[in-house]
Design a protein around this motif. Structure first.
Motif, PDB file in Angstrom:
ATOM      1  N   ASP A  73       1.058  -1.173   0.042  1.00 49.50           N
ATOM      2  CA  ASP A  73       0.010  -0.158  -0.007  1.00 49.50           C
ATOM      3  C   ASP A  73       1.069   1.082   0.044  1.00 49.50           C
ATOM      4  N   GLU A  74       0.868   2.095  -1.010  1.00 53.88           N
ATOM      5  CA  GLU A  74       1.746   3.386  -1.213  1.00 53.88           C
ATOM      6  C   GLU A  74       0.878   4.543  -0.886  1.00 53.88           C
ATOM      7  N   ALA A  75       1.308   5.162  -0.295  1.00 51.12           N
ATOM      8  CA  ALA A  75       0.841   6.709   0.080  1.00 51.12           C
ATOM      9  C   ALA A  75       1.733   7.875  -0.600  1.00 51.12           C
ATOM     10  N   ARG A  76       0.850   9.024  -1.246  1.00 46.45           N
ATOM     11  CA  ARG A  76       1.799   9.728  -1.703  1.00 46.45           C
ATOM     12  C   ARG A  76       1.230  11.368  -1.266  1.00 46.45           C
ATOM     13  N   GLY A  77       2.267  11.774  -0.576  1.00 43.56           N
ATOM     14  CA  GLY A  77       1.854  13.250  -0.130  1.00 43.56           C
ATOM     15  C   GLY A  77       0.543  13.012   1.079  1.00 43.56           C
ATOM     16  N   SER A  78      -0.552  13.699   0.663  1.00 41.31           N
ATOM     17  CA  SER A  78      -1.770  13.551   1.560  1.00 41.31           C
ATOM     18  C   SER A  78      -2.466  12.366   1.107  1.00 41.31           C
ATOM     19  N   ARG A  79      -2.413  11.992  -0.126  1.00 40.61           N
ATOM     20  CA  ARG A  79      -3.346  10.854  -0.710  1.00 40.61           C
ATOM     21  C   ARG A  79      -2.724   9.633  -0.138  1.00 40.61           C
ATOM     22  N   GLU A  80      -3.571   9.029   1.005  1.00 40.04           N
ATOM     23  CA  GLU A  80      -3.470   7.506   1.488  1.00 40.04           C
ATOM     24  C   GLU A  80      -3.570   6.658   0.306  1.00 40.04           C
ATOM     25  N   SER A  81      -3.181   5.540   0.281  1.00 38.69           N
ATOM     26  CA  SER A  81      -3.387   4.314  -0.549  1.00 38.69           C
ATOM     27  C   SER A  81      -3.544   4.627  -1.979  1.00 38.69           C
ATOM     28  N   ALA A  82      -2.630   5.575  -2.497  1.00 37.65           N
ATOM     29  CA  ALA A  82      -2.497   6.053  -3.767  1.00 37.65           C
ATOM     30  C   ALA A  82      -2.632   4.936  -4.787  1.00 37.65           C
ATOM     31  N   TYR A  83      -1.574   3.986  -4.406  1.00 33.22           N
ATOM     32  CA  TYR A  83      -1.214   2.792  -5.187  1.00 33.22           C
ATOM     33  C   TYR A  83      -1.219   1.534  -4.202  1.00 33.22           C
ATOM     34  N   ARG A  84      -2.086   0.468  -4.859  1.00 30.41           N
ATOM     35  CA  ARG A  84      -2.030  -0.832  -4.105  1.00 30.41           C
ATOM     36  C   ARG A  84      -1.786  -1.862  -5.007  1.00 30.41           C
ATOM     37  N   GLY A  85      -1.416  -2.999  -4.419  1.00 30.47           N
ATOM     38  CA  GLY A  85      -0.922  -4.019  -5.450  1.00 30.47           C
ATOM     39  C   GLY A  85      -0.134  -5.224  -4.754  1.00 30.47           C
ATOM     40  N   TYR A  96       6.929  -4.676  -8.091  1.00 28.03           N
ATOM     41  CA  TYR A  96       5.551  -4.331  -7.705  1.00 28.03           C
ATOM     42  C   TYR A  96       4.661  -4.705  -8.722  1.00 28.03           C
ATOM     43  N   TRP A  97       3.532  -5.037  -8.748  1.00 27.18           N
ATOM     44  CA  TRP A  97       2.480  -5.193  -9.742  1.00 27.18           C
ATOM     45  C   TRP A  97       1.286  -4.381  -9.029  1.00 27.18           C
ATOM     46  N   ASP A  98       0.997  -3.163  -9.601  1.00 24.41           N
ATOM     47  CA  ASP A  98      -0.182  -2.656  -9.130  1.00 24.41           C
ATOM     48  C   ASP A  98      -1.399  -3.050  -9.625  1.00 24.41           C
ATOM     49  N   ASP A  99      -2.472  -2.793  -8.840  1.00 25.59           N
ATOM     50  CA  ASP A  99      -3.805  -3.244  -8.987  1.00 25.59           C
ATOM     51  C   ASP A  99      -4.448  -2.711 -10.397  1.00 25.59           C
ATOM     52  N   THR A 100      -3.805  -1.496 -10.862  1.00 27.36           N
ATOM     53  CA  THR A 100      -4.234  -0.772 -11.954  1.00 27.36           C
ATOM     54  C   THR A 100      -3.502  -1.304 -13.285  1.00 27.36           C
ATOM     55  N   PHE A 102       0.185  -1.377 -13.828  1.00 30.80           N
ATOM     56  CA  PHE A 102       1.598  -1.187 -14.009  1.00 30.80           C
ATOM     57  C   PHE A 102       2.503  -1.856 -13.177  1.00 30.80           C
ATOM     58  N   THR A 103       3.801  -1.710 -13.458  1.00 27.74           N
ATOM     59  CA  THR A 103       4.750  -2.374 -12.729  1.00 27.74           C
ATOM     60  C   THR A 103       5.906  -1.618 -12.394  1.00 27.74           C
ATOM     61  N   ALA A 104       6.520  -1.827 -11.368  1.00 27.13           N
ATOM     62  CA  ALA A 104       7.806  -1.206 -10.990  1.00 27.13           C
ATOM     63  C   ALA A 104       8.778  -2.149 -10.153  1.00 27.13           C
ATOM     64  N   ASP A 105       9.934  -1.705  -9.899  1.00 24.76           N
ATOM     65  CA  ASP A 105      10.930  -2.580  -9.080  1.00 24.76           C
ATOM     66  C   ASP A 105      11.592  -1.691  -8.337  1.00 24.76           C
ATOM     67  N   GLY A 106      12.520  -2.408  -7.469  1.00 23.72           N
ATOM     68  CA  GLY A 106      13.534  -1.726  -6.942  1.00 23.72           C
ATOM     69  C   GLY A 106      14.467  -2.503  -6.303  1.00 23.72           C
ATOM     70  N   ASP A 107      15.443  -1.780  -5.526  1.00 25.86           N
ATOM     71  CA  ASP A 107      16.514  -2.751  -4.872  1.00 25.86           C
ATOM     72  C   ASP A 107      16.806  -2.366  -3.558  1.00 25.86           C
ATOM     73  N   PHE A 108      16.781  -3.297  -2.463  1.00 23.72           N
ATOM     74  CA  PHE A 108      17.363  -2.896  -1.015  1.00 23.72           C
ATOM     75  C   PHE A 108      18.649  -2.933  -1.273  1.00 23.72           C
ATOM     76  N   VAL A 109      19.472  -1.718  -0.864  1.00 23.66           N
ATOM     77  CA  VAL A 109      20.654  -1.843  -0.798  1.00 23.66           C
ATOM     78  C   VAL A 109      21.533  -2.094   0.622  1.00 23.66           C
ATOM     79  N   ASP A 110      20.449  -2.292   1.692  1.00 27.85           N
ATOM     80  CA  ASP A 110      20.871  -2.641   2.815  1.00 27.85           C
ATOM     81  C   ASP A 110      19.508  -2.788   3.589  1.00 27.85           C
ATOM     82  N   GLY A 111      19.705  -3.440   4.893  1.00 22.80           N
ATOM     83  CA  GLY A 111      18.460  -3.568   5.578  1.00 22.80           C
ATOM     84  C   GLY A 111      17.592  -2.474   5.966  1.00 22.80           C
ATOM     85  N   ASN A 112      18.082  -1.422   5.629  1.00 19.19           N
ATOM     86  CA  ASN A 112      17.282  -0.082   5.985  1.00 19.19           C
ATOM     87  C   ASN A 112      17.317   0.867   4.912  1.00 19.19           C
TER      88      ASN A 112
END
Length: 124
Positions: A73-85, A96-100, A102-112
């Protein structure tokens, strides 16, 4: 009506039909039980996954909550649940596979720290 069931052939067909319905119901219950067990096993793995939780940009504008059931569940600014998937982590890579659609990805560079697009998100 009673005369129909006096026929041995119709009695046999009735028994076979009822037995098939019972077996089919049992089979469907077994499949559903197996699917529920697999989902629970997957959820248990995700609950223990080190990346489950809240990830936030330094300015707090973008917030990703990686849920233990493989959803996000992704929030952006004041928009809660802007994206979900749904999301899936393989090693230190996240897809990431959004419910609408589109897809996205990312990488964890460390545990935080999570790099996602041009953003850096940190564990909260």
């Amino acid at each position: 009506m009673l005369r129909i069931f006096k026929s041995p052939l119709l009695q046999f067909l009735t028994v076979v039909t009822l037995a098939g319905a019972a077996t089919s119901s049992f089979g469907a219950d077994t499949v559903k039980h197996r699917e529920t067990q697999q989902q629970q096993t997957s959820e248990n793995r995700m609950q223990q996954h080190p990346y489950v939780g809240m990830w936030v940009t330094d300015d707090g504008r973008v917030r990703h909550e990686l849920l233990p059931n493989g959803r996000y569940d992704e929030a952006r600014g004041s928009r809660e649940s802007a994206y979900r998937g749904r999301h899936e982590v393989t090693g230190s890579h996240i897809e990431y596979w959004d419910d609408t659609g589109f897809t996205a990805d990312g990488d964890f560079v460390d545990g935080n720290t999570l790099h996602h697009g041009d953003m850096v998100l940190r564990r909260r």
